[in-house]
Design an enzyme around this catalytic site. Structure first.
Site, PDB file in Angstrom:
ATOM      1  N   ARG A   1     -42.295 -34.044  -5.607  1.00  0.00           N
ATOM      2  CA  ARG A   1     -41.474 -33.456  -6.673  1.00  0.00           C
ATOM      3  C   ARG A   1     -40.609 -34.554  -7.296  1.00  0.00           C
ATOM      4  O   ARG A   1     -40.101 -35.420  -6.580  1.00  0.00           O
ATOM      5  CB  ARG A   1     -40.595 -32.380  -6.046  1.00  0.00           C
ATOM      6  CG  ARG A   1     -39.505 -31.866  -6.925  1.00  0.00           C
ATOM      7  CD  ARG A   1     -38.553 -30.970  -6.144  1.00  0.00           C
ATOM      8  NE  ARG A   1     -39.084 -29.646  -5.932  1.00  0.00           N
ATOM      9  CZ  ARG A   1     -38.575 -28.769  -5.038  1.00  0.00           C
ATOM     10  NH1 ARG A   1     -37.552 -29.103  -4.287  1.00  0.00           N
ATOM     11  NH2 ARG A   1     -39.090 -27.570  -4.919  1.00  0.00           N
TER      12      ARG A   1
ATOM     13  N   SER B   1     -34.011 -19.528  -9.692  1.00  0.00           N
ATOM     14  CA  SER B   1     -33.724 -20.167  -8.408  1.00  0.00           C
ATOM     15  C   SER B   1     -34.760 -21.201  -7.953  1.00  0.00           C
ATOM     16  O   SER B   1     -34.596 -21.769  -6.880  1.00  0.00           O
ATOM     17  CB  SER B   1     -33.590 -19.084  -7.327  1.00  0.00           C
ATOM     18  OG  SER B   1     -34.851 -18.502  -7.063  1.00  0.00           O
TER      19      SER B   1
ATOM     20  N   LYS C   1     -26.240 -24.415 -11.164  1.00  0.00           N
ATOM     21  CA  LYS C   1     -25.471 -23.698 -10.125  1.00  0.00           C
ATOM     22  C   LYS C   1     -24.082 -24.327  -9.960  1.00  0.00           C
ATOM     23  O   LYS C   1     -23.089 -23.615  -9.780  1.00  0.00           O
ATOM     24  CB  LYS C   1     -26.221 -23.732  -8.791  1.00  0.00           C
ATOM     25  CG  LYS C   1     -27.500 -22.924  -8.744  1.00  0.00           C
ATOM     26  CD  LYS C   1     -27.306 -21.428  -8.913  1.00  0.00           C
ATOM     27  CE  LYS C   1     -26.579 -20.776  -7.765  1.00  0.00           C
ATOM     28  NZ  LYS C   1     -26.493 -19.297  -7.932  1.00  0.00           N
TER      29      LYS C   1
ATOM     30  N   THR D   1     -25.248 -22.712  -3.714  1.00  0.00           N
ATOM     31  CA  THR D   1     -26.220 -23.406  -2.866  1.00  0.00           C
ATOM     32  C   THR D   1     -25.703 -24.779  -2.433  1.00  0.00           C
ATOM     33  O   THR D   1     -24.918 -25.404  -3.158  1.00  0.00           O
ATOM     34  CB  THR D   1     -27.541 -23.572  -3.651  1.00  0.00           C
ATOM     35  OG1 THR D   1     -28.339 -24.572  -3.030  1.00  0.00           O
ATOM     36  CG2 THR D   1     -27.307 -24.032  -5.087  1.00  0.00           C
ATOM     37  N   ASP D   2     -26.192 -25.256  -1.287  1.00  0.00           N
ATOM     38  CA  ASP D   2     -25.826 -26.619  -0.847  1.00  0.00           C
ATOM     39  C   ASP D   2     -26.397 -27.671  -1.794  1.00  0.00           C
ATOM     40  O   ASP D   2     -25.972 -28.829  -1.766  1.00  0.00           O
ATOM     41  CB  ASP D   2     -26.294 -26.872   0.597  1.00  0.00           C
ATOM     42  CG  ASP D   2     -27.797 -26.720   0.806  1.00  0.00           C
ATOM     43  OD1 ASP D   2     -28.516 -26.378  -0.150  1.00  0.00           O
ATOM     44  OD2 ASP D   2     -28.252 -26.954   1.952  1.00  0.00           O
ATOM     45  N   GLU D   3     -27.351 -27.273  -2.640  1.00  0.00           N
ATOM     46  CA  GLU D   3     -27.986 -28.255  -3.528  1.00  0.00           C
ATOM     47  C   GLU D   3     -27.008 -28.823  -4.554  1.00  0.00           C
ATOM     48  O   GLU D   3     -27.279 -29.863  -5.155  1.00  0.00           O
ATOM     49  CB  GLU D   3     -29.213 -27.645  -4.218  1.00  0.00           C
ATOM     50  CG  GLU D   3     -30.243 -27.207  -3.198  1.00  0.00           C
ATOM     51  CD  GLU D   3     -31.596 -26.876  -3.794  1.00  0.00           C
ATOM     52  OE1 GLU D   3     -31.969 -27.456  -4.819  1.00  0.00           O
ATOM     53  OE2 GLU D   3     -32.275 -26.010  -3.216  1.00  0.00           O
TER      54      GLU D   3
ATOM     55  N   ASN E   1     -32.445 -20.429   2.902  1.00  0.00           N
ATOM     56  CA  ASN E   1     -32.619 -19.165   3.613  1.00  0.00           C
ATOM     57  C   ASN E   1     -34.099 -18.909   3.871  1.00  0.00           C
ATOM     58  O   ASN E   1     -34.955 -19.345   3.105  1.00  0.00           O
ATOM     59  CB  ASN E   1     -32.140 -18.001   2.736  1.00  0.00           C
ATOM     60  CG  ASN E   1     -30.636 -17.867   2.664  1.00  0.00           C
ATOM     61  OD1 ASN E   1     -30.110 -16.772   2.580  1.00  0.00           O
ATOM     62  ND2 ASN E   1     -29.910 -18.970   2.683  1.00  0.00           N
TER      63      ASN E   1
ATOM     64  N   ALA F   1     -27.743 -13.155  -9.015  1.00  0.00           N
ATOM     65  CA  ALA F   1     -28.759 -13.321 -10.067  1.00  0.00           C
ATOM     66  C   ALA F   1     -28.812 -14.766 -10.528  1.00  0.00           C
ATOM     67  O   ALA F   1     -27.800 -15.371 -10.854  1.00  0.00           O
ATOM     68  CB  ALA F   1     -28.447 -12.409 -11.253  1.00  0.00           C
TER      69      ALA F   1
ATOM     70  N   SER G   1     -29.851 -27.206  -9.680  1.00  0.00           N
ATOM     71  CA  SER G   1     -28.587 -27.399  -8.957  1.00  0.00           C
ATOM     72  C   SER G   1     -27.445 -27.723  -9.917  1.00  0.00           C
ATOM     73  O   SER G   1     -26.291 -27.348  -9.657  1.00  0.00           O
ATOM     74  CB  SER G   1     -28.734 -28.452  -7.858  1.00  0.00           C
ATOM     75  OG  SER G   1     -29.349 -29.618  -8.330  1.00  0.00           O
TER      76      SER G   1
ATOM     77  N   PRO H   1     -49.908 -27.076   0.737  1.00  0.00           N
ATOM     78  CA  PRO H   1     -49.480 -28.293   0.036  1.00  0.00           C
ATOM     79  C   PRO H   1     -48.105 -28.787   0.490  1.00  0.00           C
ATOM     80  O   PRO H   1     -47.147 -28.033   0.508  1.00  0.00           O
ATOM     81  CB  PRO H   1     -49.432 -27.844  -1.433  1.00  0.00           C
ATOM     82  CG  PRO H   1     -49.245 -26.370  -1.379  1.00  0.00           C
ATOM     83  CD  PRO H   1     -49.799 -25.872  -0.083  1.00  0.00           C
ATOM     84  N   VAL H   2     -48.029 -30.059   0.859  1.00  0.00           N
ATOM     85  CA  VAL H   2     -46.766 -30.678   1.272  1.00  0.00           C
ATOM     86  C   VAL H   2     -46.425 -31.763   0.257  1.00  0.00           C
ATOM     87  O   VAL H   2     -47.251 -32.629  -0.034  1.00  0.00           O
ATOM     88  CB  VAL H   2     -46.908 -31.379   2.644  1.00  0.00           C
ATOM     89  CG1 VAL H   2     -45.565 -31.929   3.088  1.00  0.00           C
ATOM     90  CG2 VAL H   2     -47.453 -30.424   3.662  1.00  0.00           C
TER      91      VAL H   2
HETATM   92  N1  LIG Z   1     -33.170 -18.874  -1.468  1.00  0.00           N
HETATM   93  C1  LIG Z   1     -32.335 -19.749  -0.908  1.00  0.00           C
HETATM   94  O1  LIG Z   1     -32.702 -20.416   0.061  1.00  0.00           O
HETATM   95  C2  LIG Z   1     -30.930 -19.909  -1.456  1.00  0.00           C
HETATM   96  C3  LIG Z   1     -30.039 -20.722  -0.753  1.00  0.00           C
HETATM   97  C4  LIG Z   1     -28.732 -20.832  -1.226  1.00  0.00           C
HETATM   98  C5  LIG Z   1     -28.336 -20.145  -2.355  1.00  0.00           C
HETATM   99  N2  LIG Z   1     -29.228 -19.375  -3.027  1.00  0.00           N
HETATM  100  C6  LIG Z   1     -28.738 -18.643  -4.209  1.00  0.00           C
HETATM  101  O2  LIG Z   1     -28.810 -17.270  -3.893  1.00  0.00           O
HETATM  102  C7  LIG Z   1     -29.104 -16.503  -5.051  1.00  0.00           C
HETATM  103  C8  LIG Z   1     -30.325 -15.640  -4.800  1.00  0.00           C
HETATM  104  O3  LIG Z   1     -31.417 -16.490  -4.456  1.00  0.00           O
HETATM  105  P1  LIG Z   1     -32.862 -15.874  -4.173  1.00  0.00           P
HETATM  106  O4  LIG Z   1     -33.608 -16.869  -3.377  1.00  0.00           O
HETATM  107  O5  LIG Z   1     -32.713 -14.478  -3.709  1.00  0.00           O
HETATM  108  O6  LIG Z   1     -33.445 -15.861  -5.665  1.00  0.00           O
HETATM  109  P2  LIG Z   1     -34.661 -15.022  -6.270  1.00  0.00           P
HETATM  110  O7  LIG Z   1     -35.291 -15.903  -7.293  1.00  0.00           O
HETATM  111  O8  LIG Z   1     -35.518 -14.461  -5.186  1.00  0.00           O
HETATM  112  O9  LIG Z   1     -33.960 -13.783  -6.992  1.00  0.00           O
HETATM  113  C9  LIG Z   1     -33.225 -13.911  -8.176  1.00  0.00           C
HETATM  114  C10 LIG Z   1     -33.070 -12.534  -8.804  1.00  0.00           C
HETATM  115  O10 LIG Z   1     -32.277 -12.692  -9.989  1.00  0.00           O
HETATM  116  C11 LIG Z   1     -32.870 -11.926 -11.032  1.00  0.00           C
HETATM  117  N3  LIG Z   1     -32.509 -12.538 -12.321  1.00  0.00           N
HETATM  118  C12 LIG Z   1     -32.924 -13.726 -12.810  1.00  0.00           C
HETATM  119  N4  LIG Z   1     -32.432 -13.922 -14.050  1.00  0.00           N
HETATM  120  C13 LIG Z   1     -31.670 -12.825 -14.343  1.00  0.00           C
HETATM  121  C14 LIG Z   1     -30.882 -12.441 -15.464  1.00  0.00           C
HETATM  122  N5  LIG Z   1     -30.799 -13.205 -16.568  1.00  0.00           N
HETATM  123  N6  LIG Z   1     -30.235 -11.256 -15.406  1.00  0.00           N
HETATM  124  C15 LIG Z   1     -30.316 -10.451 -14.305  1.00  0.00           C
HETATM  125  N7  LIG Z   1     -31.067 -10.756 -13.233  1.00  0.00           N
HETATM  126  C16 LIG Z   1     -31.732 -11.938 -13.235  1.00  0.00           C
HETATM  127  C17 LIG Z   1     -34.366 -11.992 -10.755  1.00  0.00           C
HETATM  128  O11 LIG Z   1     -35.060 -10.936 -11.405  1.00  0.00           O
HETATM  129  C18 LIG Z   1     -34.397 -11.906  -9.234  1.00  0.00           C
HETATM  130  O12 LIG Z   1     -34.450 -10.560  -8.819  1.00  0.00           O
HETATM  131  C19 LIG Z   1     -29.287 -17.499  -6.187  1.00  0.00           C
HETATM  132  O13 LIG Z   1     -28.103 -17.551  -6.919  1.00  0.00           O
HETATM  133  C20 LIG Z   1     -29.541 -18.825  -5.477  1.00  0.00           C
HETATM  134  O14 LIG Z   1     -29.070 -19.891  -6.238  1.00  0.00           O
HETATM  135  C21 LIG Z   1     -30.507 -19.237  -2.605  1.00  0.00           C
END
Ligand SMILES: NC(=O)c1ccc[n+]([C@@H]2O[C@H](COP(=O)([O-])OP(=O)(O)OC[C@H]3O[C@@H](n4cnc5c(N)ncnc54)[C@H](O)[C@@H]3O)[C@@H](O)[C@H]2O)c1
Length: 339
Positions: free
Chosen positions: A276, A85, A157, A125-127, A183, A82, A154, A208-209
């Site tokens: 950005r 993100s 995180k 995350t790698d960030e 991912n 959670a 980041s 958009p880039v």
């Molecule tokens: N997407 C990527 O490429 C990537 C890469 C590396 C790490 N991550 C990490 O993986 C995790 C999941 O990423 P994702 O892309 O699935 O994110 P996402 O934004 O798709 O999903 C996040 C989920 O967390 C829930 N959430 C947000 N705030 C909340 C709270 N206060 N209480 C309970 N639930 C809450 C949201 O409702 C959502 O379902 C994150 O911690 C992110 O930092 C993501």
């Protein structure tokens, strides 16, 4: 065993729930999610009636609700996905990132300690490492690289990682952290690069880039990430950090062109927009530790993964169209409103 997955209505958390129910039949899986704009309960519709699955709509920061759930279910394993993100959103409004990603993780760690959770895993995350220059391709982040986050996302995180590791050191909570690269795959919210480009291209809208499009990311198919976390939970060493990467660096422009090619759409849809703020140039992960110590490596080649992903978005058009239209927000009411 009972596994608690937070953020399971989001992209990676949902994929992890599907993966876990299949890989570990008989385990009970609990999902805690606040259902923010990024959480979509319809994503979990295939498992909502599964006898070994329970969904609980809760804010990670709601300590009383977490306490009640732990008293009832006593999860042995907790995986914390959670989070807020999206980097762009963190630049506009950092506060909610601090609340969920830092305070929410702190609340979860506290309740895990109180109930003696056997394994806690923080999905990071790698960030957190910041970025690398574009002109030194040999440089990659290892677990020893300094934390130099660039965005409020980041930075929040990185804070959560440090809280997790401090909890191991100070209280002995058996916790691990994984830091993964970008991912891609099914069920990703269409504000993120690949699904946004697929959805826009399918609607013949501009693609958009940011800036020149030369920013480099390392891409990993989501199921490979789920497998890495599973391995770390079973065989990883508490107190350790593990990098997870796809060994698949590509700049954003090349990625978008690839999506156009898969969909048979013209590259003339690509439009350059203002960069950005603080945009990280390059991420590159050295996942050697995970490979050498636990034998993990990505199983899905990029060519195959992107083809599967594009096909998935073509076959699940109503899923992302309901998000784009905002209709998905009604799903919780429909499923749980009268229960
Ligand atoms: N997407 C990527 O490429 C990537 C890469 C590396 C790490 N991550 C990490 O993986 C995790 C999941 O990423 P994702 O892309 O699935 O994110 P996402 O934004 O798709 O999903 C996040 C989920 O967390 C829930 N959430 C947000 N705030 C909340 C709270 N206060 N209480 C309970 N639930 C809450 C949201 O409702 C959502 O379902 C994150 O911690 C992110 O930092 C993501």
């Amino acid at each position: 065993m009972t596994v608690l997955v937070t953020g399971g209505a989001g992209f990676i958390g949902a994929n992890f729930i599907f993966y876990w129910l299949k890989a570990h039949p008989g385990d009970r899986v609990l999902c805690v999610d606040k259902l923010t704009y990024a959480g979509n309960l319809s994503t979990l519709s295939a498992v909502l009636e599964h006898p070994d699955f329970r969904f609980v709509k809760t804010d990670l920061c709601d300590r009383e609700a977490l306490d009640r759930l732990f008293a009832e279910e006593h999860p042995g394993t907790v995986v914390n996905f959670a989070a807020e993100s999206h980097v762009d959103r963190s630049i506009e409004d950092p506060e909610v990132f601090l609340r969920t990603n830092v305070m929410g993780t702190a609340a979860l760690l506290d309740v895990c300690r109180k109930y003696g959770t056997l394994r806690f895993h923080q999905v990071s995350t790698d960030e957190v490492y910041g970025d690398l220059p574009l002109d030194r391709p040999g440089l990659r982040f290892t677990e020893e690289s300094p934390l130099r986050p660039s965005s409020p996302y980041s930075a929040s995180k990185a804070s959560a990682d440090l809280l997790t590791l401090a909890c191991f050191r100070t209280y002995g909570l058996p916790a691990t952290v994984s830091r993964c690269s970008n991912n891609y795959g099914p069920w990703q919210f269409p504000e993120k690069l690949i699904p946004l480009m697929i959805a826009n291209a399918l609607q013949d809208k501009p693609l958009p880039v940011y800036g020149t499009g030369k920013n480099v990311r390392d891409w990993l198919y989501v199921e490979d990430h789920c497998r890495a976390i599973d391995l770390i939970l079973r065989r990883g060493k508490p107190g350790e950090v593990y990098n997870v990467g796809g060994n698949c660096e590509m700049n954003n422009l090349a990625m978008i062109k690839r999506v156009c090619q898969e969909l048979g759409k013209p590259e003339s849809l690509i439009t350059y927009v203002t960069d950005r703020k603080g945009h990280d140039l390059r991420y590159a992960i050295d996942a050697g530790k995970l490979q050498q110590e636990l034998g993990w490596q990505p199983a899905t080649r990029f060519d195959e993964g992107i083809r599967q992903t594009v096909r998935w978005y073509l076959e699940h058009r109503s899923w992302w169209e309901e998000i784009v239209s905002g209709k998905y927000l009604d799903y919780y009411e429909k499923m749980y409103g009268d229960r």
